[in-house]
Design a protein around this motif. Structure first.
Motif, PDB file in Angstrom:
ATOM      1  N   SER A  60      20.885   5.162  -7.703  1.00  0.00           N
ATOM      2  CA  SER A  60      19.895   5.041  -6.614  1.00  0.00           C
ATOM      3  C   SER A  60      20.206   5.927  -5.410  1.00  0.00           C
ATOM      4  CB  SER A  60      19.742   3.582  -6.190  1.00  0.00           C
ATOM      5  OG  SER A  60      20.979   3.017  -5.904  1.00  0.00           O
ATOM      6  N   ARG A  61      21.415   6.485  -5.343  1.00  0.00           N
ATOM      7  CA  ARG A  61      21.792   7.498  -4.342  1.00  0.00           C
ATOM      8  C   ARG A  61      21.465   7.090  -2.896  1.00  0.00           C
ATOM      9  NH1 ARG A  61      24.001  12.300  -5.209  1.00  0.00           N
ATOM     10  NH2 ARG A  61      24.047  13.700  -3.439  1.00  0.00           N
ATOM     11  N   LEU A  62      20.408   7.692  -2.274  1.00  0.00           N
ATOM     12  CA  LEU A  62      20.061   7.333  -0.891  1.00  0.00           C
ATOM     13  C   LEU A  62      19.174   6.093  -0.849  1.00  0.00           C
ATOM     14  CD1 LEU A  62      19.182  10.871   0.581  1.00  0.00           C
ATOM     15  CD2 LEU A  62      21.406   9.749   0.406  1.00  0.00           C
ATOM     16  N   GLY A  63      18.636   5.697  -2.036  1.00  0.00           N
ATOM     17  CA  GLY A  63      17.796   4.494  -2.109  1.00  0.00           C
ATOM     18  C   GLY A  63      16.306   4.781  -2.058  1.00  0.00           C
ATOM     19  N   ALA A  64      15.917   6.056  -2.186  1.00  0.00           N
ATOM     20  CA  ALA A  64      14.503   6.434  -2.019  1.00  0.00           C
ATOM     21  C   ALA A  64      13.574   5.600  -2.913  1.00  0.00           C
ATOM     22  CB  ALA A  64      14.329   7.932  -2.309  1.00  0.00           C
ATOM     23  N   VAL A  65      13.947   5.426  -4.186  1.00  0.00           N
ATOM     24  CA  VAL A  65      13.072   4.685  -5.113  1.00  0.00           C
ATOM     25  C   VAL A  65      12.942   3.224  -4.671  1.00  0.00           C
ATOM     26  CG1 VAL A  65      12.909   3.836  -7.505  1.00  0.00           C
ATOM     27  CG2 VAL A  65      13.551   6.224  -7.055  1.00  0.00           C
ATOM     28  N   LEU A  66      14.027   2.692  -4.145  1.00  0.00           N
ATOM     29  CA  LEU A  66      14.018   1.269  -3.745  1.00  0.00           C
ATOM     30  C   LEU A  66      13.112   1.068  -2.525  1.00  0.00           C
ATOM     31  CD1 LEU A  66      17.865   0.705  -4.113  1.00  0.00           C
ATOM     32  CD2 LEU A  66      16.085   0.325  -5.827  1.00  0.00           C
ATOM     33  N   TYR A  67      13.216   1.982  -1.555  1.00  0.00           N
ATOM     34  CA  TYR A  67      12.375   1.848  -0.357  1.00  0.00           C
ATOM     35  C   TYR A  67      10.911   2.127  -0.724  1.00  0.00           C
ATOM     36  CZ  TYR A  67      17.087   3.154   1.229  1.00  0.00           C
ATOM     37  OH  TYR A  67      18.441   3.264   1.356  1.00  0.00           O
ATOM     38  N   GLY A  68      10.708   3.141  -1.598  1.00  0.00           N
ATOM     39  CA  GLY A  68       9.341   3.461  -2.053  1.00  0.00           C
ATOM     40  C   GLY A  68       8.739   2.269  -2.781  1.00  0.00           C
ATOM     41  N   GLY A  69       9.550   1.642  -3.650  1.00  0.00           N
ATOM     42  CA  GLY A  69       9.071   0.476  -4.404  1.00  0.00           C
ATOM     43  C   GLY A  69       8.770  -0.693  -3.484  1.00  0.00           C
ATOM     44  N   TYR A  70       9.523  -0.789  -2.390  1.00  0.00           N
ATOM     45  CA  TYR A  70       9.308  -1.887  -1.448  1.00  0.00           C
ATOM     46  C   TYR A  70       7.948  -1.747  -0.766  1.00  0.00           C
ATOM     47  CZ  TYR A  70      10.492  -5.511   1.935  1.00  0.00           C
ATOM     48  OH  TYR A  70      10.500  -6.675   2.671  1.00  0.00           O
ATOM     49  N   VAL A  71       7.636  -0.517  -0.335  1.00  0.00           N
ATOM     50  CA  VAL A  71       6.382  -0.359   0.420  1.00  0.00           C
ATOM     51  C   VAL A  71       5.166  -0.131  -0.480  1.00  0.00           C
ATOM     52  CG1 VAL A  71       7.514   0.472   2.518  1.00  0.00           C
ATOM     53  CG2 VAL A  71       6.694   2.136   0.883  1.00  0.00           C
ATOM     54  N   TYR A  72       5.358   0.491  -1.636  1.00  0.00           N
ATOM     55  CA  TYR A  72       4.196   0.845  -2.457  1.00  0.00           C
ATOM     56  C   TYR A  72       3.983  -0.073  -3.656  1.00  0.00           C
ATOM     57  CZ  TYR A  72       3.769   5.350  -0.021  1.00  0.00           C
ATOM     58  OH  TYR A  72       3.591   6.337   0.919  1.00  0.00           O
ATOM     59  N   SER A  73       4.888  -1.065  -3.888  1.00  0.00           N
ATOM     60  CA  SER A  73       4.667  -1.917  -5.067  1.00  0.00           C
ATOM     61  C   SER A  73       4.909  -3.376  -4.707  1.00  0.00           C
ATOM     62  CB  SER A  73       5.611  -1.510  -6.212  1.00  0.00           C
ATOM     63  OG  SER A  73       6.848  -2.187  -6.118  1.00  0.00           O
ATOM     64  N   SER A  74       4.518  -4.250  -5.644  1.00  0.00           N
ATOM     65  CA  SER A  74       4.754  -5.681  -5.437  1.00  0.00           C
ATOM     66  C   SER A  74       5.886  -6.171  -6.330  1.00  0.00           C
ATOM     67  CB  SER A  74       3.490  -6.469  -5.779  1.00  0.00           C
ATOM     68  OG  SER A  74       2.418  -5.990  -5.038  1.00  0.00           O
ATOM     69  N   ALA A  75       6.734  -5.258  -6.821  1.00  0.00           N
ATOM     70  CA  ALA A  75       7.858  -5.678  -7.674  1.00  0.00           C
ATOM     71  C   ALA A  75       8.636  -6.772  -6.952  1.00  0.00           C
ATOM     72  CB  ALA A  75       8.769  -4.487  -7.951  1.00  0.00           C
ATOM     73  N   CYS A  76       9.057  -7.828  -7.695  1.00  0.00           N
ATOM     74  CA  CYS A  76       9.734  -8.921  -6.994  1.00  0.00           C
ATOM     75  C   CYS A  76      11.208  -8.585  -6.749  1.00  0.00           C
ATOM     76  CB  CYS A  76       9.572 -10.242  -7.743  1.00  0.00           C
ATOM     77  SG  CYS A  76      10.321 -10.237  -9.344  1.00  0.00           S
ATOM     78  N   GLN A  77      11.783  -7.734  -7.617  1.00  0.00           N
ATOM     79  CA  GLN A  77      13.166  -7.306  -7.385  1.00  0.00           C
ATOM     80  C   GLN A  77      13.274  -5.815  -7.641  1.00  0.00           C
ATOM     81  OE1 GLN A  77      16.695  -9.485  -8.862  1.00  0.00           O
ATOM     82  NE2 GLN A  77      15.188 -10.884  -9.743  1.00  0.00           N
TER      83      GLN A  77
END
Ligand SMILES: C[S@@+](CC[C@H](N)C(=O)[O-])C[C@H]1O[C@@H](n2cnc3c(N)ncnc32)[C@H](O)[C@@H]1O
Length: 300
Positions: free
Chosen positions: A152-169
């Motif tokens: 996940s490196r800098l976390g870009a996918v995680l932050y993107g997933g937080y704002v653009y998706s409803s994934a629960c985890q």
């Protein structure tokens, strides 16, 4: 208003424009920055703010001194290559850094002359527009789903997933302890820990997590960071453990390209590729070739 309603309103509007002005209006629609600004919303503002925060904590090339193997691999490429992290620096920022002389898009072929050639840029993170494309155009609704970002490196996918998706985890796995710390600081500062978690772990120790994941994201995870024999081992581990029927795998580049470089054949009947519609406009600084590197597969 949905797409077809907007299209029919747009046609009605265009039919009322004087014929001599219509070409100018169409050109304005194609080229004006004013319309790109309509695509900026709170989600993008938040991602940009995270990028601003990370940028000041990292060197310009966003690489850690400990990443010697990755730096060495970049130097071995046949064309001179520099790392410019696309999550941290968009095209406009690269342009202004080049103007002030801090960054360069070219290298000198004969030292001291103006004979220059373009440098190759690579990024170890998705850009903000690639993240928007991934979550809004590639993946389906992720309500109730678990997404794992391998490396996940800098976390870009995680932050993107937080704002653009409803994934629960949204779970990041990262080998580098320093990057895990950096991501944890962001989760804390932006209060993202209700849905995001980062583990300091090698994916090859995470069989249980892979069994439960609904979506696995692999953005060129291994090529620069592991020796070929370790990459083969990691891919085999993933093929053996990411097997829940219907779960989705996102890769950059395609599986075919990643695996053939290592002379690994995908396990027969493991995944099937799903079509992706790449014809979407996400702003002037979006690189269509980068979007086309994003591939989607479903576990059979
Ligand atoms: C290209 S970056 C991916 C960045 C991020 N996923 C994104 O899309 O913005 C790859 C990252 O994977 C990490 N990595 C490489 N091998 C790994 C492994 N076996 N397990 C966990 N992380 C790994 C590296 O340390 C590196 O930070």
């Amino acid at each position: 208003m949905n797409l077809s309603e907007a299209q029919s309103e747009m046609k009605q509007l265009l039919s009322r424009v004087s014929p001599s002005e219509l070409p100018k209006l169409l050109d304005w629609i194609r080229t004006s920055d004013e319309l790109d600004d309509l695509q900026v919303d709170n989600r993008k503002v938040m991602l940009r703010s995270i990028a601003d925060h990370l940028r000041v904590r990292l060197p310009l090339d966003a690489m850690l001194p400990s990443e010697t193997a990755a730096l060495h691999k970049m130097q071995q490429r046949c064309r001179p290559t520099v790392h410019v992290d696309s999550f941290l620096y968009d095209d406009e920022q690269v342009d202004s850094l080049c103007e002030e002389g801090t960054m360069s898009r070219t290298y000198c072929l004969t030292c001291g002359s103006f004979k220059t050639a373009p440098l190759d840029f690579i990024s170890h993170s998705f850009s903000v527009s690639e993240l928007q494309f991934l979550f809004q155009n590639v993946l389906p609704d992720l309500s109730g789903k678990i997404l794992v970002d391998v490396g996940s490196r800098l976390g870009a996918v995680l932050y993107g997933g937080y704002v653009y998706s409803s994934a629960c985890q949204l779970i990041g796995l990262e080998l580098s302890e320093e990057f895990v710390q950096l991501q944890n600081d962001i989760l804390h500062k932006y209060r993202l820990s209700d849905r995001v978690q980062v583990l300091h772990a090698d994916v090859c120790t995470q069989d249980v997590l892979l069994h439960s994941a609904d979506v696995l994201v692999m953005n060129n995870v291994f090529e620069y960071f592991m020796e070929p024999s370790e990459q083969v081992r990691a891919w085999r581990f993933i093929m053996q453990n990411f097997k829940k029927r219907g779960s989705l795998l996102v890769t950059v580049p395609s599986l075919q390209e990643s695996l053939s470089a290592l002379q690994v054949t995908p396990q027969p009947g493991w995944v099937e590729e799903l079509p992706v519609d790449y014809d979407v406009y996400l702003g002037r600084d979006t690189d269509p070739d980068a979007l086309r590197q994003i591939h989607l597969y479903r576990v059979i």
